[in-house]
Design an enzyme around this catalytic site. Sequence first.
Site, PDB file in Angstrom:
ATOM      1  N   CYS A  35      19.084 -72.476 -70.128  1.00 10.77           N
ATOM      2  CA  CYS A  35      18.120 -71.400 -70.421  1.00 10.77           C
ATOM      3  C   CYS A  35      18.818 -70.209 -71.063  1.00 10.77           C
ATOM      4  CB  CYS A  35      17.356 -70.973 -69.168  1.00 10.77           C
ATOM      5  SG  CYS A  35      18.332 -70.035 -67.987  1.00 10.77           S
ATOM      6  N   ALA A  82      25.026 -70.456 -61.808  1.00 10.23           N
ATOM      7  CA  ALA A  82      23.682 -70.491 -62.406  1.00 10.23           C
ATOM      8  C   ALA A  82      22.802 -69.373 -61.872  1.00 10.23           C
ATOM      9  CB  ALA A  82      23.026 -71.842 -62.125  1.00 10.23           C
ATOM     10  N   LEU A  84      19.986 -65.849 -63.386  1.00 13.60           N
ATOM     11  CA  LEU A  84      19.611 -64.911 -64.444  1.00 13.60           C
ATOM     12  C   LEU A  84      20.368 -63.611 -64.194  1.00 13.60           C
ATOM     13  CD1 LEU A  84      15.750 -65.596 -64.490  1.00 13.60           C
ATOM     14  CD2 LEU A  84      17.572 -66.711 -65.838  1.00 13.60           C
ATOM     15  N   SER A 125      28.553 -59.761 -57.445  1.00 16.27           N
ATOM     16  CA  SER A 125      28.727 -58.673 -58.409  1.00 16.27           C
ATOM     17  C   SER A 125      29.051 -57.389 -57.672  1.00 16.27           C
ATOM     18  CB  SER A 125      27.415 -58.513 -59.188  1.00 16.27           C
ATOM     19  OG  SER A 125      27.400 -57.292 -59.876  1.00 16.27           O
ATOM     20  N   TYR A 150      17.745 -57.565 -59.935  1.00 13.03           N
ATOM     21  CA  TYR A 150      18.912 -58.438 -60.135  1.00 13.03           C
ATOM     22  C   TYR A 150      19.948 -58.194 -59.037  1.00 13.03           C
ATOM     23  CZ  TYR A 150      23.463 -59.941 -61.759  1.00 13.03           C
ATOM     24  OH  TYR A 150      24.701 -60.507 -61.802  1.00 13.03           O
ATOM     25  N   LYS A 154      21.403 -60.615 -55.764  1.00 14.50           N
ATOM     26  CA  LYS A 154      22.793 -60.959 -55.423  1.00 14.50           C
ATOM     27  C   LYS A 154      23.083 -60.622 -53.959  1.00 14.50           C
ATOM     28  CE  LYS A 154      24.219 -62.673 -59.243  1.00 14.50           C
ATOM     29  NZ  LYS A 154      24.599 -64.073 -59.359  1.00 14.50           N
ATOM     30  N   ASN A 200      24.894 -55.401 -72.656  1.00 11.90           N
ATOM     31  CA  ASN A 200      26.213 -54.963 -72.182  1.00 11.90           C
ATOM     32  C   ASN A 200      27.041 -54.373 -73.321  1.00 11.90           C
ATOM     33  OD1 ASN A 200      25.769 -57.721 -70.206  1.00 11.90           O
ATOM     34  ND2 ASN A 200      26.192 -55.748 -69.274  1.00 11.90           N
ATOM     35  N   GLY A 295      19.735 -45.767 -64.055  1.00 14.74           N
ATOM     36  CA  GLY A 295      20.404 -46.688 -63.133  1.00 14.74           C
ATOM     37  C   GLY A 295      21.908 -46.751 -63.286  1.00 14.74           C
TER      38      GLY A 295
HETATM   39  P1  NAD Z   1      25.365 -66.808 -68.346  1.00 11.69           P
HETATM   40  O1  NAD Z   1      23.909 -66.504 -68.503  1.00 11.69           O
HETATM   41  O2  NAD Z   1      26.186 -66.974 -69.562  1.00 11.69           O
HETATM   42  O3  NAD Z   1      25.539 -68.106 -67.413  1.00 11.69           O
HETATM   43  C1  NAD Z   1      24.593 -68.513 -66.472  1.00 11.69           C
HETATM   44  C2  NAD Z   1      24.290 -69.972 -66.756  1.00 11.69           C
HETATM   45  O4  NAD Z   1      23.369 -70.460 -65.787  1.00 11.69           O
HETATM   46  C3  NAD Z   1      23.659 -70.197 -68.125  1.00 11.69           C
HETATM   47  O5  NAD Z   1      24.373 -71.225 -68.773  1.00 11.69           O
HETATM   48  C4  NAD Z   1      22.216 -70.622 -67.825  1.00 11.69           C
HETATM   49  O6  NAD Z   1      21.722 -71.518 -68.798  1.00 11.69           O
HETATM   50  C5  NAD Z   1      22.373 -71.242 -66.448  1.00 11.69           C
HETATM   51  N1  NAD Z   1      21.181 -71.162 -65.580  1.00 11.69           N
HETATM   52  C6  NAD Z   1      20.424 -70.086 -65.327  1.00 11.69           C
HETATM   53  N2  NAD Z   1      19.461 -70.402 -64.437  1.00 11.69           N
HETATM   54  C7  NAD Z   1      19.629 -71.705 -64.125  1.00 11.69           C
HETATM   55  C8  NAD Z   1      18.963 -72.597 -63.264  1.00 11.69           C
HETATM   56  N3  NAD Z   1      17.890 -72.200 -62.546  1.00 11.69           N
HETATM   57  N4  NAD Z   1      19.404 -73.871 -63.177  1.00 11.69           N
HETATM   58  C9  NAD Z   1      20.479 -74.275 -63.903  1.00 11.69           C
HETATM   59  N5  NAD Z   1      21.144 -73.483 -64.745  1.00 11.69           N
HETATM   60  C10 NAD Z   1      20.730 -72.201 -64.857  1.00 11.69           C
HETATM   61  O7  NAD Z   1      25.964 -65.654 -67.400  1.00 11.69           O
HETATM   62  P2  NAD Z   1      27.476 -65.324 -67.008  1.00 11.69           P
HETATM   63  O8  NAD Z   1      27.812 -63.995 -67.556  1.00 11.69           O
HETATM   64  O9  NAD Z   1      28.365 -66.484 -67.277  1.00 11.69           O
HETATM   65  O10 NAD Z   1      27.296 -65.133 -65.450  1.00 11.69           O
HETATM   66  C11 NAD Z   1      27.531 -66.184 -64.523  1.00 11.69           C
HETATM   67  C12 NAD Z   1      27.209 -65.688 -63.123  1.00 11.69           C
HETATM   68  O11 NAD Z   1      28.002 -64.539 -62.841  1.00 11.69           O
HETATM   69  C13 NAD Z   1      25.750 -65.258 -62.933  1.00 11.69           C
HETATM   70  O12 NAD Z   1      25.338 -65.651 -61.642  1.00 11.69           O
HETATM   71  C14 NAD Z   1      25.829 -63.754 -63.029  1.00 11.69           C
HETATM   72  O13 NAD Z   1      24.791 -63.137 -62.310  1.00 11.69           O
HETATM   73  C15 NAD Z   1      27.177 -63.469 -62.404  1.00 11.69           C
HETATM   74  N6  NAD Z   1      27.764 -62.202 -62.838  1.00 11.69           N
HETATM   75  C16 NAD Z   1      27.886 -61.948 -64.164  1.00 11.69           C
HETATM   76  C17 NAD Z   1      28.423 -60.722 -64.580  1.00 11.69           C
HETATM   77  C18 NAD Z   1      28.508 -60.395 -66.044  1.00 11.69           C
HETATM   78  O14 NAD Z   1      28.558 -59.203 -66.379  1.00 11.69           O
HETATM   79  N7  NAD Z   1      28.570 -61.366 -66.949  1.00 11.69           N
HETATM   80  C19 NAD Z   1      28.841 -59.793 -63.640  1.00 11.69           C
HETATM   81  C20 NAD Z   1      28.717 -60.095 -62.275  1.00 11.69           C
HETATM   82  C21 NAD Z   1      28.166 -61.308 -61.884  1.00 11.69           C
HETATM   83  C1  WQD Z   2      29.127 -50.461 -69.339  1.00 12.55           C
HETATM   84  C2  WQD Z   2      29.197 -48.990 -69.777  1.00 12.55           C
HETATM   85  C3  WQD Z   2      27.031 -47.985 -70.040  1.00 12.55           C
HETATM   86  C4  WQD Z   2      25.799 -50.492 -73.432  1.00 12.55           C
HETATM   87  C5  WQD Z   2      26.157 -54.435 -65.862  1.00 12.55           C
HETATM   88  C6  WQD Z   2      25.329 -54.766 -64.661  1.00 12.55           C
HETATM   89  C7  WQD Z   2      26.198 -55.268 -63.538  1.00 12.55           C
HETATM   90  C8  WQD Z   2      27.115 -56.403 -64.018  1.00 12.55           C
HETATM   91  C9  WQD Z   2      27.794 -56.099 -65.294  1.00 12.55           C
HETATM   92  C10 WQD Z   2      26.177 -58.498 -63.442  1.00 12.55           C
HETATM   93  C11 WQD Z   2      28.196 -48.096 -69.043  1.00 12.55           C
HETATM   94  C12 WQD Z   2      27.760 -48.057 -71.365  1.00 12.55           C
HETATM   95  C13 WQD Z   2      26.508 -49.910 -72.399  1.00 12.55           C
HETATM   96  C14 WQD Z   2      25.527 -49.724 -74.588  1.00 12.55           C
HETATM   97  C15 WQD Z   2      26.718 -47.872 -73.596  1.00 12.55           C
HETATM   98  N1  WQD Z   2      26.372 -57.590 -64.258  1.00 12.55           N
HETATM   99  N2  WQD Z   2      26.957 -48.624 -72.462  1.00 12.55           N
HETATM  100  N3  WQD Z   2      26.016 -48.435 -74.624  1.00 12.55           N
HETATM  101  O1  WQD Z   2      26.071 -51.388 -66.581  1.00 12.55           O
HETATM  102  O2  WQD Z   2      28.500 -51.454 -65.841  1.00 12.55           O
HETATM  103  O3  WQD Z   2      27.095 -53.427 -65.521  1.00 12.55           O
HETATM  104  O4  WQD Z   2      26.871 -55.599 -66.272  1.00 12.55           O
HETATM  105  O5  WQD Z   2      26.343 -58.510 -62.253  1.00 12.55           O
HETATM  106  O6  WQD Z   2      25.363 -55.642 -62.498  1.00 12.55           O
HETATM  107  O7  WQD Z   2      24.634 -53.601 -64.241  1.00 12.55           O
HETATM  108  O8  WQD Z   2      27.781 -52.841 -67.808  1.00 12.55           O
HETATM  109  O9  WQD Z   2      28.283 -53.316 -70.153  1.00 12.55           O
HETATM  110  O10 WQD Z   2      25.945 -52.601 -69.542  1.00 12.55           O
HETATM  111  O11 WQD Z   2      27.782 -50.923 -69.440  1.00 12.55           O
HETATM  112  O12 WQD Z   2      27.118 -46.697 -73.673  1.00 12.55           O
HETATM  113  O13 WQD Z   2      24.874 -50.161 -75.551  1.00 12.55           O
HETATM  114  O14 WQD Z   2      28.836 -48.915 -71.166  1.00 12.55           O
HETATM  115  O15 WQD Z   2      26.298 -46.789 -69.921  1.00 12.55           O
HETATM  116  O16 WQD Z   2      28.807 -46.848 -68.875  1.00 12.55           O
HETATM  117  P1  WQD Z   2      27.307 -52.146 -66.401  1.00 12.55           P
HETATM  118  P2  WQD Z   2      27.406 -52.501 -69.299  1.00 12.55           P
END
Ligand code: NAD
Ligand code: WQD
Length: 341
Positions: A35, A82, A84, A125, A150, A154, A200, A295
Amino acid sequence: MTTVLITGGAGYIGSHTVLALLEAGHEVVVLDNLCNASRESLRRVERLSGRTPAFVQGDIRDRALLDRLFHEHAVSAVIHFAGLKSVGESVAQPLAYYENNVAGTLTLCQAMQAAGVTRLVFSSSATVYGDGHPMPLHEGLPTGQPTNPYGRSKLMVEELLGDLAASDASWSIGLLRYFNPVGAHPSGEIGEDPRGIPNNLLPYVAQVAVGRRERLAVYGDDYATPDGTGVRDYIHVMDLAAGHLCALNALGEREGVHIWNLGTGQGHSVLEVVRAFERASGRAVPFRIEPRRAGDVAACWADAALAERELGWKAERGLEEMMADTWRWQRQNPQGYSQDD
Ligand code: NAD
Ligand code: WQD
């Protein structure tokens, strides 16, 4: 060597972790519903590793599929990516987030329990700490109140997994609290490929540098930080992938729930990131200061000592390397994987 089920293994962090596990000699089964990912990421992982992970296209909410998967593969541990992950989307579609992230994890755990698989690494996270703590954030702090569905999903999963481990000592569970994952494999073959307009910072900066977007909006320059812009703990996805391998190994000798921050322990501001990216790419990254984003916190970084002590893991790559690797991936793949399955 063990057989590891990696849910969400075609995604950004998942694909880098699949590669790390294959290179370490593990057998890997990927379950992903695609997805938010492309099959192409795993083709590239195959090319890089010279090995082929088993791939099952399907959903973690599909209990019958999970039962079949555990029956057909001798899985001894699960790394669960896996889910969102878009904060803004979670506000608009909370039910989809609770269904995928919470109900999906519940179904996965039920299937694991039925199959007798009790070693689990979960993608949590730093968002679960909520606001108001002094920096750096350490694992002993009470979890706070995440500001969006979100983040709450978590936290709910962390609590669900804590209750599960408390009920049955055979479970061994790692909650990995990531800070801000960035970067890409040094080959430039796999990396982050967000759909639509990136939320991001790094993917947005990279798309500006490559000419896909006009300019970056910097959300606020009046925070109580050295240059007024937000400070975060950016961690290279290769370091993150290595952390999963260490956690998997450490859990083999432990029972119960273990929480580990995965961060560098160092914060960088938005403007520092922009400047570092300009140096790495040799391109200008035009930006405009805009109002704060709802936020957002001023600053957030990890105390990374526990993972070093207990896992023997430490982030090794600094900001310059994160930027150089992000740029190589972006330059070689200006349209990402093109989502062309
Ligand atoms: P991503 O979206 O690239 O990877 C998630 C994968 O899960 C995708 O390939 C998607 O197709 C799959 N997926 C989603 N829902 C599914 C379902 N119901 N069944 C099977 N597959 C499913 O995201 P990512 O950045 O690689 O993140 C991986 C994990 O790490 C996530 O749980 C995310 O919440 C967590 N995380 C990410 C970040 C970040 O900033 N990237 C930060 C903290 C935590
Ligand atoms: C980083 C910094 C923004 C975009 C998020 C989720 C968190 C985690 C990681 C999953 C901040 C600034 C950003 C832009 C900007 N995900 N910014 N212009 O908000 O720290 O964390 O992703 O668990 O839960 O909240 O990451 O990359 O969005 O932002 O100025 O276009 O960049 O204000 O200071 P964040 P981010």
